[in-house]
Design a protein around this motif. Structure first.
Motif, PDB file in Angstrom:
ATOM      1  N   TYR A   1       0.857  -1.188   0.000  1.00  0.00           N
ATOM      2  CA  TYR A   1       0.000   0.000   0.000  1.00  0.00           C
ATOM      3  C   TYR A   1       0.896   1.241   0.000  1.00  0.00           C
ATOM      4  O   TYR A   1       1.195   1.794   1.056  1.00  0.00           O
ATOM      5  CB  TYR A   1      -0.914  -0.005   1.226  1.00  0.00           C
ATOM      6  N   PRO A   2       1.345   1.700  -1.175  1.00  0.00           N
ATOM      7  CA  PRO A   2       2.298   2.815  -1.259  1.00  0.00           C
ATOM      8  C   PRO A   2       1.813   4.097  -0.597  1.00  0.00           C
ATOM      9  O   PRO A   2       2.631   4.928  -0.185  1.00  0.00           O
ATOM     10  CB  PRO A   2       2.477   3.005  -2.778  1.00  0.00           C
ATOM     11  N   GLU A   3       0.491   4.281  -0.480  1.00  0.00           N
ATOM     12  CA  GLU A   3      -0.030   5.483   0.170  1.00  0.00           C
ATOM     13  C   GLU A   3       0.224   5.484   1.668  1.00  0.00           C
ATOM     14  O   GLU A   3      -0.057   6.457   2.359  1.00  0.00           O
ATOM     15  CB  GLU A   3      -1.522   5.658  -0.115  1.00  0.00           C
ATOM     16  N   GLU A   4       0.799   4.388   2.185  1.00  0.00           N
ATOM     17  CA  GLU A   4       1.154   4.293   3.601  1.00  0.00           C
ATOM     18  C   GLU A   4       2.670   4.405   3.810  1.00  0.00           C
ATOM     19  O   GLU A   4       3.185   4.087   4.877  1.00  0.00           O
ATOM     20  CB  GLU A   4       0.658   2.957   4.171  1.00  0.00           C
ATOM     21  N   SER A   5       3.383   4.877   2.800  1.00  0.00           N
ATOM     22  CA  SER A   5       4.840   4.996   2.894  1.00  0.00           C
ATOM     23  C   SER A   5       5.248   6.130   3.826  1.00  0.00           C
ATOM     24  O   SER A   5       4.444   7.019   4.143  1.00  0.00           O
ATOM     25  CB  SER A   5       5.429   5.261   1.509  1.00  0.00           C
ATOM     26  N   ALA A   6       6.494   6.119   4.243  1.00  0.00           N
ATOM     27  CA  ALA A   6       7.006   7.178   5.116  1.00  0.00           C
ATOM     28  C   ALA A   6       6.857   8.539   4.451  1.00  0.00           C
ATOM     29  O   ALA A   6       6.481   9.527   5.100  1.00  0.00           O
ATOM     30  CB  ALA A   6       8.462   6.896   5.468  1.00  0.00           C
ATOM     31  N   GLU A   7       7.142   8.613   3.169  1.00  0.00           N
ATOM     32  CA  GLU A   7       7.012   9.882   2.450  1.00  0.00           C
ATOM     33  C   GLU A   7       5.565  10.378   2.474  1.00  0.00           C
ATOM     34  O   GLU A   7       5.293  11.569   2.669  1.00  0.00           O
ATOM     35  CB  GLU A   7       7.468   9.727   1.005  1.00  0.00           C
ATOM     36  N   ALA A   8       4.622   9.448   2.305  1.00  0.00           N
ATOM     37  CA  ALA A   8       3.212   9.809   2.292  1.00  0.00           C
ATOM     38  C   ALA A   8       2.745  10.316   3.650  1.00  0.00           C
ATOM     39  O   ALA A   8       1.830  11.140   3.726  1.00  0.00           O
ATOM     40  CB  ALA A   8       2.363   8.615   1.855  1.00  0.00           C
ATOM     41  N   LEU A   9       3.392   9.857   4.714  1.00  0.00           N
ATOM     42  CA  LEU A   9       3.008  10.326   6.047  1.00  0.00           C
ATOM     43  C   LEU A   9       3.225  11.830   6.173  1.00  0.00           C
ATOM     44  O   LEU A   9       2.419  12.543   6.776  1.00  0.00           O
ATOM     45  CB  LEU A   9       3.811   9.610   7.137  1.00  0.00           C
ATOM     46  N   GLY A  10       4.337  12.302   5.644  1.00  0.00           N
ATOM     47  CA  GLY A  10       4.630  13.726   5.712  1.00  0.00           C
ATOM     48  C   GLY A  10       3.597  14.555   4.973  1.00  0.00           C
ATOM     49  O   GLY A  10       3.172  15.616   5.453  1.00  0.00           O
ATOM     50  N   LYS A  11       3.161  14.073   3.829  1.00  0.00           N
ATOM     51  CA  LYS A  11       2.151  14.785   3.045  1.00  0.00           C
ATOM     52  C   LYS A  11       0.818  14.793   3.784  1.00  0.00           C
ATOM     53  O   LYS A  11       0.116  15.810   3.814  1.00  0.00           O
ATOM     54  CB  LYS A  11       2.003  14.127   1.670  1.00  0.00           C
TER      55      LYS A  11
END
Length: 198
Positions: free
Chosen positions: A83-93
């Motif tokens: 689930y790429p929308e749960e990546s560390a980068e996505a958390l910041g967004k």
């Protein structure tokens, strides 16, 4: 959709230690929150409809109670490869978009979720000033499909009790939501055992 309920965790259980990074790579540990009047550890998701439903009210709760000495830390333990929308980068967004003025950390190994016994998102653990579990339950009675306004009433009432020096709430309704998306082959023993009705 099949729903998962939070696990039963004994009131008074001490908060397990953790050391996790936010989207910028900065590490945060349990010891960073020592000395607060209360600490809320929240297992969240960027995609679960049950978190999406409350996230703005949750951010407002965190902002309001920060002024009263309550700290909040959010943890995302979902499988980011699946689930790429749960990546560390996505958390910041996510944090920037929805006003999460608190650390939002990635638990890539899922070891922290397992240590806490986390089962669903949202899964909320409110600890007192001694980092002992005071409340483990729902945000409120609102669900994406039931038409009840999102207020955070249950969590707010529990937090107010800590601040007033009162005991844990006698009734603590289990949180329900999406199951944590476990890494294939490393699911905890409780996975799939806590199916809930909406």
């Amino acid at each position: 959709m099949p729903l998962t309920a939070s696990n039963e965790i004994a009131i008074g259980t001490r908060a397990p230690a953790f050391q996790l990074a936010d989207s910028g790579g900065r590490k945060h540990g349990l010891e960073d929150f020592a000395g607060s009047k209360a600490l809320l550890v929240a297992f969240l998701s960027n995609r679960c409809p049950y978190v999406v439903h409350i996230r703005e009210a949750f951010a407002a709760y965190a902002c309001e109670y920060a002024a009263k000495g309550v700290r909040v830390v959010a943890i995302n333990s979902n499988d980011a490869a699946a689930y790429p929308e749960e990546s560390a980068e996505a958390l910041g967004k996510e944090a920037k978009q929805f006003g999460y003025d608190f650390p939002y950390l990635k638990d890539g190994s899922q070891d922290v979720a397992k240590a806490y016994g986390a089962a669903c998102t949202p899964d909320l653990y409110l600890f007192d000033g001694d980092l002992k579990l005071f409340y483990h339950g729902q945000f409120d009675d609102s669900r994406p499909s039931n038409g009840i306004a999102v207020t955070g009433a249950d969590l707010r009432a529990a937090t107010d009790r800590i601040l007033a020096g009162q005991g844990s709430p006698a009734e603590q309704k289990n949180a329900i939501g999406c199951n944590i998306k476990w890494l294939s082959g490393s699911e905890p023993a409780w996975f799939g055992a806590k199916v809930a009705a909406e």
